[in-house]
Write a protein that holds these residues in place. Structure first.
Motif, short mmCIF file in Angstrom:
data_model
loop_
_atom_site.label_atom_id
_atom_site.label_comp_id
_atom_site.label_asym_id
_atom_site.label_seq_id
_atom_site.Cartn_x
_atom_site.Cartn_y
_atom_site.Cartn_z
N ASP A 1 0.84 -1.20 0.00
CA ASP A 1 0.00 0.00 0.00
C ASP A 1 0.88 1.25 0.00
O ASP A 1 0.70 2.17 -0.82
CB ASP A 1 -0.89 -0.01 1.25
N VAL A 2 1.87 1.29 0.90
CA VAL A 2 2.77 2.44 0.99
C VAL A 2 3.61 2.60 -0.27
O VAL A 2 3.72 3.70 -0.83
CB VAL A 2 3.68 2.30 2.24
N GLU A 3 4.20 1.50 -0.73
CA GLU A 3 5.06 1.58 -1.92
C GLU A 3 4.28 1.97 -3.17
O GLU A 3 4.84 2.56 -4.10
CB GLU A 3 5.75 0.22 -2.15
N GLY A 4 3.00 1.66 -3.20
CA GLY A 4 2.18 2.00 -4.36
C GLY A 4 1.74 3.45 -4.38
O GLY A 4 1.29 3.95 -5.42
N ASN A 5 1.87 4.14 -3.22
CA ASN A 5 1.34 5.50 -3.14
C ASN A 5 2.38 6.56 -2.77
O ASN A 5 2.08 7.76 -2.79
CB ASN A 5 0.20 5.55 -2.11
N TYR A 6 3.59 6.12 -2.43
CA TYR A 6 4.63 7.07 -2.04
C TYR A 6 5.93 6.73 -2.75
O TYR A 6 6.22 5.56 -3.01
CB TYR A 6 4.85 7.04 -0.51
N SER A 7 6.70 7.76 -3.05
CA SER A 7 8.00 7.54 -3.69
C SER A 7 8.99 7.01 -2.66
O SER A 7 8.76 7.10 -1.45
CB SER A 7 8.52 8.85 -4.29
N LYS A 8 10.12 6.49 -3.15
CA LYS A 8 11.16 6.01 -2.25
C LYS A 8 11.67 7.16 -1.37
O LYS A 8 11.97 6.96 -0.18
CB LYS A 8 12.31 5.41 -3.04
N GLU B 1 9.98 9.78 -0.36
CA GLU B 1 8.97 10.07 0.66
C GLU B 1 9.00 9.02 1.76
O GLU B 1 8.88 9.33 2.96
CB GLU B 1 7.59 10.13 0.03
N ILE B 2 9.15 7.75 1.38
CA ILE B 2 9.20 6.67 2.36
C ILE B 2 10.41 6.85 3.27
O ILE B 2 10.32 6.69 4.49
CB ILE B 2 9.25 5.29 1.66
N PHE B 3 11.54 7.19 2.67
CA PHE B 3 12.76 7.39 3.46
C PHE B 3 12.59 8.51 4.47
O PHE B 3 12.95 8.37 5.65
CB PHE B 3 13.96 7.67 2.54
N GLU B 4 12.05 9.64 4.03
CA GLU B 4 11.90 10.77 4.94
C GLU B 4 10.88 10.47 6.04
O GLU B 4 11.05 10.90 7.19
CB GLU B 4 11.55 12.06 4.18
N LEU B 5 9.83 9.73 5.71
CA LEU B 5 8.85 9.33 6.73
C LEU B 5 9.52 8.44 7.78
O LEU B 5 9.25 8.57 8.98
CB LEU B 5 7.68 8.61 6.08
N TYR B 6 10.38 7.57 7.32
CA TYR B 6 11.08 6.65 8.22
C TYR B 6 12.01 7.40 9.17
O TYR B 6 11.92 7.25 10.40
CB TYR B 6 11.87 5.64 7.39
N VAL B 7 12.89 8.25 8.63
CA VAL B 7 13.89 8.89 9.49
C VAL B 7 13.28 9.99 10.36
O VAL B 7 13.89 10.40 11.36
CB VAL B 7 15.08 9.45 8.68
N ASN B 8 12.09 10.45 10.03
CA ASN B 8 11.42 11.45 10.87
C ASN B 8 10.64 10.83 12.02
O ASN B 8 10.10 11.57 12.86
CB ASN B 8 10.49 12.32 10.02
N THR B 9 10.58 9.51 12.08
CA THR B 9 9.78 8.87 13.12
C THR B 9 10.54 7.86 13.97
O THR B 9 10.07 7.48 15.04
CB THR B 9 8.57 8.14 12.50
N ILE B 10 11.72 7.41 13.53
CA ILE B 10 12.43 6.37 14.28
C ILE B 10 13.04 6.92 15.57
O ILE B 10 13.27 8.12 15.71
CB ILE B 10 13.53 5.70 13.43
N TYR B 11 13.29 6.00 16.48
CA TYR B 11 13.83 6.33 17.79
C TYR B 11 15.36 6.32 17.75
O TYR B 11 15.97 5.37 17.27
CB TYR B 11 13.32 5.32 18.82
N PHE B 12 15.98 7.38 18.28
CA PHE B 12 17.43 7.52 18.25
C PHE B 12 18.07 7.41 19.64
O PHE B 12 19.24 7.71 19.79
CB PHE B 12 17.81 8.87 17.65
N GLY B 13 17.31 6.98 20.62
CA GLY B 13 17.84 6.93 21.98
C GLY B 13 17.54 8.22 22.72
O GLY B 13 17.09 9.21 22.14
N GLY B 14 17.80 8.21 24.04
CA GLY B 14 17.48 9.39 24.84
C GLY B 14 16.00 9.68 24.76
O GLY B 14 15.16 8.80 24.93
N GLU B 15 15.66 10.91 24.47
CA GLU B 15 14.26 11.29 24.27
C GLU B 15 14.02 11.73 22.84
O GLU B 15 13.10 12.49 22.55
CB GLU B 15 13.89 12.42 25.24
#
Length: 239
Positions: free
Chosen positions: A140-147, A149-163
């Motif tokens: 669903d995601v790959e059919g509606n978003y570019s690579k 866009e997917i990359f930026e969505l991923y790195v804007n939401t993942i946990y990096f430690g601390g807060e």
């Protein structure tokens, strides 16, 4: 000659039985996975979820990210990200073989897209129906978003430690910079954190954080994104 013919028939029957079992097994978990996918996206659709992320106060666009950081993340997390359809069948087969060898269920073979949908819509439990549900969400995601866009969505939401959740907060929290201001070494360090943020956080253990940087640099050399000399140069700058 008769014995060989008999053994051949037995092997053929065994193959047919295993093939049918595989279809039934896959169908069973495929149906359960589809139901889980539909339930997970019923209250808030994938489109609504992604729009909410993109509307965040410090959402960082792909074009605003350092290319070195992008290369480092893709290299260490999912080096066929730009080519595969959201599922990396080569990585899945490799992970399955590793699990069989170790009699465990530790290897995942998850792509960046799979990690994105898992974090946003599903639990972290390694159950087969959840893995099947991921597949429906991934396509669903790959059919509606570019690579990108997917990359930026991923790195804007993942946990990096601390807060720190998301690349903006991580860059600001660890280095007092925006993502575009990161040095190559800092970019590599942040690329390595999501694998085990509590262990690799420079605030928690700089020695482990530095070892993780080594792993990321080795991955970039292996995937021909850096030469060995360039990687050694980065190391020497931060000794």
């Amino acid at each position: 000659m008769k014995n060989k013919h008999y053994v051949g028939k037995i092997l053929l029957r065994l193959f047919i039985i295993l093939f049918c079992f595989g279809i039934l097994f896959g169908g069973f978990f495929g149906i359960k996975g589809y139901r889980m996918y539909r339930e997970a996206t019923a209250e808030k659709s994938i489109e609504e979820t992604m729009e909410e992320i993109q509307g965040g106060a410090h959402f960082v666009r792909y074009s605003e990210l350092p290319q070195f950081y992008i290369n480092a993340v893709i290299s260490v997390e999912d080096h066929r990200f730009m080519e595969h359809p959201g599922i990396d069948f080569i990585a899945i087969c490799r992970a399955a073989l590793a699990d069989i060898r170790t009699c465990s269920f530790k290897e995942g073979g998850s792509t960046i897209t799979q990690q994105l949908v898992k974090n946003q819509f599903f639990t972290q439990d390694k159950i087969l129906e959840r893995k099947a549900a991921e597949v429906f969400a991934v396509f669903d995601v790959e059919g509606n978003y570019s690579k990108e866009e997917i990359f930026e969505l991923y790195v804007n939401t993942i946990y990096f430690g601390g807060e720190y959740y998301g690349i903006y907060d991580a860059a600001k929290g660890y280095f007092g910079k925006t993502p575009s201001e990161l040095t190559d070494y800092e970019a590599v360090m942040l690329a390595g954190l999501p694998n085990a943020p509590s262990a690799y956080s420079p605030d928690a253990n700089m020695e482990l954080a530095s070892k993780r940087v080594e792993q990321v640099l080795d991955s970039m050399v292996r995937n021909k994104l850096l030469t060995r000399e360039e990687a050694d140069g980065l190391r020497s700058q931060n000794e």
